[in-house]
Design a protein around this motif. Structure first.
Motif, PDB file in Angstrom:
ATOM      1  N   PHE A   1       0.845  -1.197   0.000  1.00 57.69           N
ATOM      2  CA  PHE A   1       0.000   0.000   0.000  1.00 57.69           C
ATOM      3  C   PHE A   1       0.881   1.249   0.000  1.00 57.69           C
ATOM      4  O   PHE A   1       1.862   1.323   0.732  1.00 57.69           O
ATOM      5  CB  PHE A   1      -0.905   0.025   1.237  1.00 57.69           C
ATOM      6  N   LYS A   2       0.518   2.223  -0.852  1.00 54.48           N
ATOM      7  CA  LYS A   2       1.226   3.510  -0.891  1.00 54.48           C
ATOM      8  C   LYS A   2       0.338   4.619  -0.351  1.00 54.48           C
ATOM      9  O   LYS A   2       0.804   5.592   0.194  1.00 54.48           O
ATOM     10  CB  LYS A   2       1.588   3.857  -2.352  1.00 54.48           C
ATOM     11  N   LYS A   3      -0.978   4.493  -0.555  1.00 54.90           N
ATOM     12  CA  LYS A   3      -1.921   5.535  -0.137  1.00 54.90           C
ATOM     13  C   LYS A   3      -2.412   5.241   1.277  1.00 54.90           C
ATOM     14  O   LYS A   3      -2.865   4.125   1.574  1.00 54.90           O
ATOM     15  CB  LYS A   3      -3.127   5.581  -1.086  1.00 54.90           C
ATOM     16  N   THR A   4      -2.347   6.264   2.141  1.00 56.72           N
ATOM     17  CA  THR A   4      -2.795   6.092   3.517  1.00 56.72           C
ATOM     18  C   THR A   4      -4.318   6.225   3.603  1.00 56.72           C
ATOM     19  O   THR A   4      -4.950   6.741   2.679  1.00 56.72           O
ATOM     20  CB  THR A   4      -2.177   7.169   4.438  1.00 56.72           C
ATOM     21  N   ARG A   5      -4.876   5.755   4.704  1.00 53.51           N
ATOM     22  CA  ARG A   5      -6.315   5.867   4.936  1.00 53.51           C
ATOM     23  C   ARG A   5      -6.795   7.310   4.792  1.00 53.51           C
ATOM     24  O   ARG A   5      -7.815   7.575   4.166  1.00 53.51           O
ATOM     25  CB  ARG A   5      -6.639   5.323   6.338  1.00 53.51           C
TER      26      ARG A   5
ATOM     27  N   PRO B   1      -2.748  -3.743  -3.835  1.00 52.66           N
ATOM     28  CA  PRO B   1      -3.432  -3.016  -2.755  1.00 52.66           C
ATOM     29  C   PRO B   1      -4.694  -2.278  -3.220  1.00 52.66           C
ATOM     30  O   PRO B   1      -4.639  -1.488  -4.158  1.00 52.66           O
ATOM     31  CB  PRO B   1      -2.377  -2.003  -2.309  1.00 52.66           C
ATOM     32  N   VAL B   2      -5.810  -2.540  -2.563  1.00 59.63           N
ATOM     33  CA  VAL B   2      -7.070  -1.864  -2.897  1.00 59.63           C
ATOM     34  C   VAL B   2      -7.762  -1.419  -1.614  1.00 59.63           C
ATOM     35  O   VAL B   2      -7.951  -2.215  -0.697  1.00 59.63           O
ATOM     36  CB  VAL B   2      -8.018  -2.806  -3.684  1.00 59.63           C
ATOM     37  N   TRP B   3      -8.093  -0.142  -1.530  1.00 62.06           N
ATOM     38  CA  TRP B   3      -8.934   0.331  -0.417  1.00 62.06           C
ATOM     39  C   TRP B   3     -10.376   0.080  -0.821  1.00 62.06           C
ATOM     40  O   TRP B   3     -10.796   0.463  -1.911  1.00 62.06           O
ATOM     41  CB  TRP B   3      -8.701   1.810  -0.141  1.00 62.06           C
TER      42      TRP B   3
ATOM     43  N   VAL C   1     -25.942  -2.895  -2.237  1.00 59.04           N
ATOM     44  CA  VAL C   1     -24.771  -2.121  -1.842  1.00 59.04           C
ATOM     45  C   VAL C   1     -24.184  -1.413  -3.042  1.00 59.04           C
ATOM     46  O   VAL C   1     -24.324  -1.876  -4.175  1.00 59.04           O
ATOM     47  CB  VAL C   1     -23.646  -3.001  -1.239  1.00 59.04           C
ATOM     48  N   SER C   2     -23.541  -0.286  -2.777  1.00 60.65           N
ATOM     49  CA  SER C   2     -22.721   0.309  -3.826  1.00 60.65           C
ATOM     50  C   SER C   2     -21.282   0.258  -3.328  1.00 60.65           C
ATOM     51  O   SER C   2     -21.034   0.344  -2.127  1.00 60.65           O
ATOM     52  CB  SER C   2     -23.165   1.735  -4.123  1.00 60.65           C
ATOM     53  N   TYR C   3     -20.365   0.079  -4.257  1.00 56.34           N
ATOM     54  CA  TYR C   3     -18.967  -0.078  -3.880  1.00 56.34           C
ATOM     55  C   TYR C   3     -18.151   1.155  -4.232  1.00 56.34           C
ATOM     56  O   TYR C   3     -18.402   1.806  -5.243  1.00 56.34           O
ATOM     57  CB  TYR C   3     -18.345  -1.270  -4.610  1.00 56.34           C
ATOM     58  N   ALA C   4     -17.180   1.438  -3.382  1.00 50.29           N
ATOM     59  CA  ALA C   4     -16.171   2.435  -3.729  1.00 50.29           C
ATOM     60  C   ALA C   4     -14.824   1.751  -3.548  1.00 50.29           C
ATOM     61  O   ALA C   4     -14.585   1.106  -2.523  1.00 50.29           O
ATOM     62  CB  ALA C   4     -16.280   3.648  -2.819  1.00 50.29           C
ATOM     63  N   VAL C   5     -13.979   1.826  -4.558  1.00 51.66           N
ATOM     64  CA  VAL C   5     -12.650   1.226  -4.449  1.00 51.66           C
ATOM     65  C   VAL C   5     -11.606   2.256  -4.868  1.00 51.66           C
ATOM     66  O   VAL C   5     -11.856   3.080  -5.739  1.00 51.66           O
ATOM     67  CB  VAL C   5     -12.500  -0.045  -5.317  1.00 51.66           C
ATOM     68  N   VAL C   6     -10.470   2.203  -4.198  1.00 54.29           N
ATOM     69  CA  VAL C   6      -9.390   3.124  -4.523  1.00 54.29           C
ATOM     70  C   VAL C   6      -8.128   2.293  -4.732  1.00 54.29           C
ATOM     71  O   VAL C   6      -7.807   1.429  -3.900  1.00 54.29           O
ATOM     72  CB  VAL C   6      -9.166   4.152  -3.388  1.00 54.29           C
ATOM     73  N   ASN C   7      -7.452   2.535  -5.823  1.00 56.08           N
ATOM     74  CA  ASN C   7      -6.182   1.882  -6.084  1.00 56.08           C
ATOM     75  C   ASN C   7      -5.195   2.308  -5.002  1.00 56.08           C
ATOM     76  O   ASN C   7      -4.871   3.487  -4.879  1.00 56.08           O
ATOM     77  CB  ASN C   7      -5.700   2.295  -7.479  1.00 56.08           C
ATOM     78  N   GLY C   8      -4.744   1.376  -4.180  1.00 58.77           N
ATOM     79  CA  GLY C   8      -3.892   1.683  -3.040  1.00 58.77           C
ATOM     80  C   GLY C   8      -2.482   2.085  -3.428  1.00 58.77           C
ATOM     81  O   GLY C   8      -1.685   2.494  -2.582  1.00 58.77           O
ATOM     82  N   GLN C   9      -2.169   1.961  -4.726  1.00 59.84           N
ATOM     83  CA  GLN C   9      -0.853   2.375  -5.206  1.00 59.84           C
ATOM     84  C   GLN C   9      -0.917   3.751  -5.871  1.00 59.84           C
ATOM     85  O   GLN C   9      -0.117   4.627  -5.574  1.00 59.84           O
ATOM     86  CB  GLN C   9      -0.339   1.343  -6.217  1.00 59.84           C
ATOM     87  N   THR C  10      -1.929   3.958  -6.765  1.00 64.19           N
ATOM     88  CA  THR C  10      -1.989   5.193  -7.545  1.00 64.19           C
ATOM     89  C   THR C  10      -3.010   6.196  -7.032  1.00 64.19           C
ATOM     90  O   THR C  10      -2.967   7.367  -7.393  1.00 64.19           O
ATOM     91  CB  THR C  10      -2.352   4.890  -9.014  1.00 64.19           C
ATOM     92  N   GLY C  11      -3.991   5.739  -6.228  1.00 61.06           N
ATOM     93  CA  GLY C  11      -5.015   6.642  -5.726  1.00 61.06           C
ATOM     94  C   GLY C  11      -6.186   6.832  -6.676  1.00 61.06           C
ATOM     95  O   GLY C  11      -7.050   7.679  -6.446  1.00 61.06           O
TER      96      GLY C  11
END
Ligand SMILES: [Zn+2]
Ligand SMILES: [Zn+2]
Length: 479
Positions: A99-103, A278-280, A292-302
């Motif tokens: 993971f590169k992107k913090t919470r 890595p995926v948030w 449900v609806s999903y939100a995903v963030v690439n944990g490397q690029t954001g």
């Protein structure tokens, strides 16, 4: 991961790429830290992690963790339940992209995305919902492809000499070396392909050899798609690319060898390796908690991808604010003769009809999960019959549901058209007064608005998912 200094739980910190103890400040390099769980060798030289696997009692989704932790909500169906843990063996990945992107960064990126979306329901931004972002390593298959022989393609050129056409046939061959690496596909059936595509790409070159310490404070999804599932996709992408580049080569071009012919001669050797990317991840339940609806963030690029349902209240308000001035402007700018009115209303109706049809088709594709090859694979394997039944059901309800949405627009068009027809005296010899036109136009526009509501409903179906379908996983194990 327990801190060697004070015994508190340590976490991998994306900002510093170190494992950090929040209690006493001890810092460790994850690459040199001791493994956090037992690693078991399989009979074919493969390795397995022996770690706690948590399964959701609601939807059946699984999460793996190397920490001693209580998992109090499910990231796939969004329900607040305590997931049941059990020691299981999971194939150990060869590589990991940490993971590169913090919470904090991810919450900010997501909130920004939601606030830019005008009609998004406000509960999607609530702190309570946003705090449920969870860092999950997604299992991926990463393919390396090498071509194993040269290219051979048939070519054809034609020459005209006076009245004669000469056809020359060639067989062109060329040696060609190509090496592709880093083609990746997600290997979890719970992670939909449409989401994983939306946050692609990952920079595979930043991967490092897998160490369990990178997982401290994070989770991993389980790998339930076999490596051969995506080999055809990977080969097709690479063959096409080789053919496209080779076709530019004068040897092939001058002798009329087409890309399609060259592509047929590509032979490839494919080597899959397992990676953790890595995926948030965040699942937001709709108000009725049924979807449900999903939100995903690439944990490397954001890169952020989120399902954005439309809030009916906000939508209605927005359309009124937009529609009233436009309508007034139009009415003032163009003299509304009956003919112009008729065709404006019919054009508007046609547009709604097209939009409704496109959206409904997308909804059915999504509902059937036809766009997810990983899930298709699991379904094929575990429950052919069930899937067939689903497909039959869908076919049965598809047509009537389309009619339910679109008959209103059609009716509006017909009414408008009939009034116009009556006036042109083609069918009947009654002259309609202007009042008839305006009446018909208002009825037609109202029917249109009604249809737009149905379109919003269909759109919301598209931007939310049925979490229950994850129950398909593990079908084999329970049997
Ligand atoms: Zn400590
Ligand atoms: Zn669940």
């Amino acid at each position: 991961m327990k801190c060697s200094g004070c015994g508190a739980e340590m976490r991998f910190d994306p900002a510093t790429q170190m494992v950090v103890c929040g209690h006493c400040g001890t810092v460790k390099d994850p690459f040199f830290a001791e493994e956090q769980c037992r690693i078991v060798e399989g009979s074919q030289g493969e390795s397995y992690l022996e770690a706690e696997v948590y399964q959701c009692p609601q939807c059946g989704a699984k999460l793996l963790s190397t920490d001693e932790t209580a998992v109090t909500f499910c990231s796939y169906c969004g329900s607040s339940v305590v997931l049941e843990g059990r020691l299981e063996q999971e194939q150990k990945p060869d590589y990991i992209i940490p993971f590169k992107k913090t919470r904090e960064e991810v919450e900010k990126l997501y909130k920004h995305k939601v606030s830019r979306s005008l009609f998004a329901p406000s509960y999607m931004k609530s702190d309570d919902v946003v705090s449920k972002f969870r860092g999950i390593y997604m299992p991926y298959w990463v393919y390396a492809l090498t071509n194993t022989s040269g290219l051979r393609a048939k070519g054809k050129t034609e020459e005209r000499h006076g009245d004669y056409v000469y056809t020359n046939n060639y067989l062109v061959s060329a040696s060609y070396d190509a090496k592709y690496s880093g083609l990746s596909f997600d290997a979890s059936s719970a992670f939909s392909d449409s989401l994983s595509e939306a946050i692609a790409p990952f920079d595979v070159h930043a991967r490092v050899p897998f160490k369990t310490a990178y997982m401290a404070g994070f989770y991993a999804d389980t790998r339930d798609v076999k490596p051969y599932v995506y080999i055809d996709n990977a080969s097709e992408i690479v063959s096409r690319d080789i053919a496209r580049k080779a076709a530019l080569n004068p040897a092939f071009r001058k002798h009329g060898a087409t890309e399609t012919e060259i592509e047929k001669s590509v032979t490839l050797r494919t080597e899959p390796t397992g990676g953790y990317f890595p995926v948030w991840f965040l699942a937001v339940q709709t108000r009725d908690k049924k979807r449900v609806s999903y939100a995903v963030v690439n944990g490397q690029t954001g890169r952020v991808a989120a399902d954005m349902p439309i809030d009916f209240g906000k939508y209605l308000l927005g359309s009124l604010i937009l529609a009233v001035p436009i309508f007034l402007l139009l009415a003032l700018a163009i003299p509304m003769t009956p003919a112009i009115l008729t065709f404006t209303v019919i054009a508007f109706a046609l547009f709604s009809l097209l939009l409704a049809n496109t959206l409904l088709n997308q909804v059915y594709t999504r509902e059937m999960q036809y766009d997810d090859e990983g899930l298709q694979f699991v379904l094929d394997r575990s429950s052919d019959k069930k899937r067939y039944q689903m497909f039959e059901n869908m076919k049965r309800i598809k047509a009537p549901e389309k009619i339910r949405t679109t008959w209103k627009v059609l009716a509006g068009m017909v009414i408008m058209f009939l009034v116009w027809l009556a006036n042109t005296k083609v069918l009947v010899s009654v002259t309609a007064s202007d009042l008839w036109y305006y009446g018909a136009a208002i009825v037609s526009i109202l029917l249109n608005i009604w249809t737009f509501f149905d379109i919003v409903k269909a759109y919301n179906k598209l931007t939310t998912r049925k979490p229950a379908q994850l129950g398909a996983r593990g079908g084999d194990e329970r049997a």
